[in-house]
Design a protein around this motif. Sequence first.
Motif, PDB file in Angstrom:
ATOM      1  N   ALA A   1       0.870  -1.177   0.000  1.00  0.00           N
ATOM      2  CA  ALA A   1       0.000   0.000   0.000  1.00  0.00           C
ATOM      3  C   ALA A   1       0.906   1.227   0.000  1.00  0.00           C
ATOM      4  O   ALA A   1       1.987   1.199   0.602  1.00  0.00           O
ATOM      5  CB  ALA A   1      -0.900   0.002   1.226  1.00  0.00           C
ATOM      6  N   VAL A   2       0.492   2.270  -0.665  1.00  0.00           N
ATOM      7  CA  VAL A   2       1.208   3.539  -0.639  1.00  0.00           C
ATOM      8  C   VAL A   2       0.398   4.448   0.275  1.00  0.00           C
ATOM      9  O   VAL A   2      -0.764   4.739   0.004  1.00  0.00           O
ATOM     10  CB  VAL A   2       1.353   4.135  -2.055  1.00  0.00           C
TER      11      VAL A   2
ATOM     12  N   ALA B   1      -4.963   3.552  10.479  1.00  0.00           N
ATOM     13  CA  ALA B   1      -6.326   3.130  10.106  1.00  0.00           C
ATOM     14  C   ALA B   1      -6.311   2.339   8.798  1.00  0.00           C
ATOM     15  O   ALA B   1      -6.995   1.321   8.678  1.00  0.00           O
ATOM     16  CB  ALA B   1      -7.243   4.340   9.991  1.00  0.00           C
ATOM     17  N   ALA B   2      -5.521   2.769   7.828  1.00  0.00           N
ATOM     18  CA  ALA B   2      -5.454   2.047   6.549  1.00  0.00           C
ATOM     19  C   ALA B   2      -4.842   0.665   6.737  1.00  0.00           C
ATOM     20  O   ALA B   2      -5.311  -0.312   6.147  1.00  0.00           O
ATOM     21  CB  ALA B   2      -4.649   2.850   5.526  1.00  0.00           C
ATOM     22  N   VAL B   3      -3.821   0.556   7.569  1.00  0.00           N
ATOM     23  CA  VAL B   3      -3.192  -0.739   7.825  1.00  0.00           C
ATOM     24  C   VAL B   3      -4.165  -1.647   8.579  1.00  0.00           C
ATOM     25  O   VAL B   3      -4.343  -2.816   8.225  1.00  0.00           O
ATOM     26  CB  VAL B   3      -1.867  -0.573   8.595  1.00  0.00           C
TER      27      VAL B   3
ATOM     28  N   LEU C   1      -8.306  -6.202   8.438  1.00  0.00           N
ATOM     29  CA  LEU C   1      -9.707  -6.593   8.588  1.00  0.00           C
ATOM     30  C   LEU C   1     -10.301  -7.055   7.256  1.00  0.00           C
ATOM     31  O   LEU C   1     -10.971  -8.090   7.190  1.00  0.00           O
ATOM     32  CB  LEU C   1     -10.526  -5.436   9.157  1.00  0.00           C
ATOM     33  N   ASN C   2     -10.033  -6.324   6.196  1.00  0.00           N
ATOM     34  CA  ASN C   2     -10.585  -6.655   4.879  1.00  0.00           C
ATOM     35  C   ASN C   2      -9.999  -7.932   4.287  1.00  0.00           C
ATOM     36  O   ASN C   2     -10.669  -8.634   3.529  1.00  0.00           O
ATOM     37  CB  ASN C   2     -10.364  -5.501   3.891  1.00  0.00           C
ATOM     38  N   ASN C   3      -8.748  -8.233   4.620  1.00  0.00           N
ATOM     39  CA  ASN C   3      -8.073  -9.401   4.054  1.00  0.00           C
ATOM     40  C   ASN C   3      -8.055 -10.595   5.001  1.00  0.00           C
ATOM     41  O   ASN C   3      -7.505 -11.638   4.654  1.00  0.00           O
ATOM     42  CB  ASN C   3      -6.655  -9.022   3.629  1.00  0.00           C
TER      43      ASN C   3
ATOM     44  N   LEU D   1       5.270   6.518  11.944  1.00  0.00           N
ATOM     45  CA  LEU D   1       4.204   7.201  12.685  1.00  0.00           C
ATOM     46  C   LEU D   1       3.038   6.300  13.075  1.00  0.00           C
ATOM     47  O   LEU D   1       2.414   6.504  14.112  1.00  0.00           O
ATOM     48  CB  LEU D   1       3.696   8.420  11.914  1.00  0.00           C
ATOM     49  N   ALA D   2       2.725   5.291  12.301  1.00  0.00           N
ATOM     50  CA  ALA D   2       1.604   4.397  12.631  1.00  0.00           C
ATOM     51  C   ALA D   2       2.022   3.230  13.525  1.00  0.00           C
ATOM     52  O   ALA D   2       1.170   2.503  14.038  1.00  0.00           O
ATOM     53  CB  ALA D   2       0.977   3.852  11.351  1.00  0.00           C
TER      54      ALA D   2
END
Length: 148
Positions: A9-10, A39-41, A46-48, A66-67
Motif C-alpha cells: 500500500a502507498v 487506520a489504513a493498515v 480486517l478486509n483481508n 508514525l503508525a
Amino acid sequence: MKKGMIASAVLGMVRTNCYFLINRETDEALIIDPADDAAAVRDWFLNNQKKPAAILLTHGHFDHILAAEELRKRFDIKIYAGDGEQELLENASWNLSASWSSQVVLHADEFVKDGEILSLAGFQIRVIATPGHTAGGVTYVCGDTMFS
C-alpha cells in the motif's frame, strides 16, 4: 518463497511504501514500514482477514514509523528495528516528526543486528545492515525478496 506472498500500500503524506509479507499457510502477515496511516493498515488486515505478527522498520524516519505505536497497541505485536536506529527513533527532531507532524518518539521492542536471522510468521528473515540513509537502516531478506 512458495508459502509467502506480498501485498503493498502507498500511504501517508509523502506516499510511503508499506508492505505486507503474508504466510499463505497461516494467514499471518508482517508489516514492513507502516507509514503514518494506522487506520489504513488496520483496515487492510480486517478486509483481508489476516493476522498481524510483527512490524519491521527499515529505518526510523517519521514517514515510516508514525503508525507503528498505534498498530503495536491495537494488535499486541512487537516492533523490530536496526540496532543503530535507537537514537533516531527516540528523538523527534532527528526522526523528523517534529518538523512534519506531531512529535513522535518510538521505542522498538527488538533491535536487530547485521546477519541476524528472524523467525517470524513462519518465515526466516535475514537482516542486512544498510547504513547510509540513516545510521541504523536495515534490509530484510526473505528468500529472493528484499525490503529496504
